[in-house]
Design a protein around this motif. Sequence first.
Motif, PDB file in Angstrom:
ATOM      1  N   GLY A 148      -1.557 -26.328  -6.389  1.00 33.81           N
ATOM      2  CA  GLY A 148      -1.145 -25.392  -7.426  1.00 33.81           C
ATOM      3  C   GLY A 148      -2.042 -24.175  -7.559  1.00 33.81           C
ATOM      4  N   GLY A 151      -1.497 -19.466  -5.975  1.00 29.06           N
ATOM      5  CA  GLY A 151      -0.618 -18.757  -6.903  1.00 29.06           C
ATOM      6  C   GLY A 151       0.363 -17.798  -6.267  1.00 29.06           C
ATOM      7  N   THR A 154       4.994 -18.597  -1.673  1.00 26.92           N
ATOM      8  CA  THR A 154       6.449 -18.495  -1.834  1.00 26.92           C
ATOM      9  C   THR A 154       7.190 -19.544  -1.021  1.00 26.92           C
ATOM     10  OG1 THR A 154       6.659 -16.873  -0.033  1.00 26.92           O
ATOM     11  CG2 THR A 154       6.322 -16.012  -2.263  1.00 26.92           C
ATOM     12  N   ASN A 173       2.526 -25.377 -10.839  1.00 23.35           N
ATOM     13  CA  ASN A 173       1.838 -24.121 -11.140  1.00 23.35           C
ATOM     14  C   ASN A 173       2.109 -23.041 -10.098  1.00 23.35           C
ATOM     15  OD1 ASN A 173       0.600 -25.256 -13.433  1.00 23.35           O
ATOM     16  ND2 ASN A 173      -1.042 -26.121 -12.184  1.00 23.35           N
ATOM     17  N   GLY A 175       3.993 -20.563  -9.420  1.00 24.29           N
ATOM     18  CA  GLY A 175       4.975 -19.736 -10.125  1.00 24.29           C
ATOM     19  C   GLY A 175       5.793 -18.815  -9.256  1.00 24.29           C
ATOM     20  N   ASN A 176       5.353 -18.566  -8.010  1.00 23.68           N
ATOM     21  CA  ASN A 176       6.101 -17.688  -7.108  1.00 23.68           C
ATOM     22  C   ASN A 176       6.857 -18.453  -6.029  1.00 23.68           C
ATOM     23  OD1 ASN A 176       5.446 -14.887  -7.992  1.00 23.68           O
ATOM     24  ND2 ASN A 176       3.354 -15.568  -7.634  1.00 23.68           N
ATOM     25  N   LYS A 197       9.221 -25.666 -14.315  1.00 24.26           N
ATOM     26  CA  LYS A 197       8.328 -24.511 -14.402  1.00 24.26           C
ATOM     27  C   LYS A 197       8.395 -23.642 -13.147  1.00 24.26           C
ATOM     28  CE  LYS A 197       4.168 -25.079 -16.039  1.00 24.26           C
ATOM     29  NZ  LYS A 197       2.816 -25.651 -16.236  1.00 24.26           N
ATOM     30  N   LEU A 198       8.942 -24.183 -12.072  1.00 21.77           N
ATOM     31  CA  LEU A 198       9.080 -23.413 -10.829  1.00 21.77           C
ATOM     32  C   LEU A 198      10.307 -22.506 -10.941  1.00 21.77           C
ATOM     33  CD1 LEU A 198       8.265 -26.254  -8.267  1.00 21.77           C
ATOM     34  CD2 LEU A 198       6.739 -24.461  -9.115  1.00 21.77           C
ATOM     35  N   SER A 199      10.190 -21.520 -11.777  1.00 26.84           N
ATOM     36  CA  SER A 199      11.347 -20.712 -12.175  1.00 26.84           C
ATOM     37  C   SER A 199      11.884 -19.802 -11.073  1.00 26.84           C
ATOM     38  CB  SER A 199      10.980 -19.854 -13.395  1.00 26.84           C
ATOM     39  OG  SER A 199       9.888 -19.005 -13.094  1.00 26.84           O
TER      40      SER A 199
END
Length: 364
Positions: A148, A151, A154, A173, A175-176, A197-199
């Motif tokens: 995580g 950051g 992808t 975590n 996020g990308n 959370k993995l939007s």
Amino acid sequence: METTYLVVTTALFAAVVNCCPPTDQAALLAFKSALTEPYLGIFNTWTGTDCCTNWYGVSCNPTDSRVIGIILRGESEDRIIETASQTSYMSGSLSPSLCSLDRLTTLIVADWKGISGDIPACITSLPHLRILDLIGNQITGEIPADIGQLGKLTVLNVADNNITGNIPPSIVNLGNLMHLDLSYNRISGEIPADIGKLSMMSRALLKQNQLTGSIPISITKIYRLADLDLSMNRISGTIPAELGSMPVLSTLYLDNNQLYGEIPESILKNTGLNIVNLSSNALVGYLPDVFTTTTYFSVIDLSHNELKGSIPASLSSAKYIGHLDLSNNHFCGAIPAGSPFEQLEAASFSGNDCLCGTPLTRVC
């Protein structure tokens, strides 16, 4: 004299800048020394002092000549592989020296069949890493617990290896992260409850592992998720009805698990879904009568469950259903006439209690 000195100094400085730093070169050579590639000779290009020039699979930042990419694919359309008379094969392990390449954005060491050992834990210290693709090897051990920390990642693709352990909780975590593929490993435990959370994620492929627990409801909150494959695991519980409300979900594979309960109507009413495979579970109840002239599926596979009742006549009004498999359930009654039934084979309806009509030989 001063002008000449300036020109020579500038030229020397440019030559230094255009040559990869000794630390990067040393890291690459250590990486190479842990691998054996006997057929293609791709590492024969890794000679000389400038790893930015003609080192197969290595790319550098044009500004400071730091190594930013390693792309080594065993199955590709690259000329050096296409023209080889031997099968691409590489063995050995991934050296922790990779972690010295602190400008690395892309690490692809894929489809070499024989690379084993662990994923170096220190790989999570690479602050710029965006693509980590190790598909198609024999990598063992666990996904690094601190994954995580990456950051900017992808793509995380470690499919088709021998990875064990759980999905690290820290993975949420990333996020990308847009593409997650952990398929064909031996990963166990539950899917993190807060995977929602993995939007940014559009593909979540976890096929053929040893995952248990239920489908986290949070996964239905991932707005961009288009492909979800949880098939061939040990996942139990009911199918969240919210899956049918996901706006861009196109493929849903939940087959070969231990799911029970009824099929949510929302799944078959979702006009964006194209492939639904819920076969080989313990689903019960009736096939929802929700089909309309806007219904369009390439595949609906509900075989090998405990479904009962009649086949809804509304299926005949569907705009298109390419493949329908209702075999090995407890359906009864007459198979509706018309499309798509007139294009289907008897195997799509076999193994039921008392179905009759075309394409079965049993007359109603």
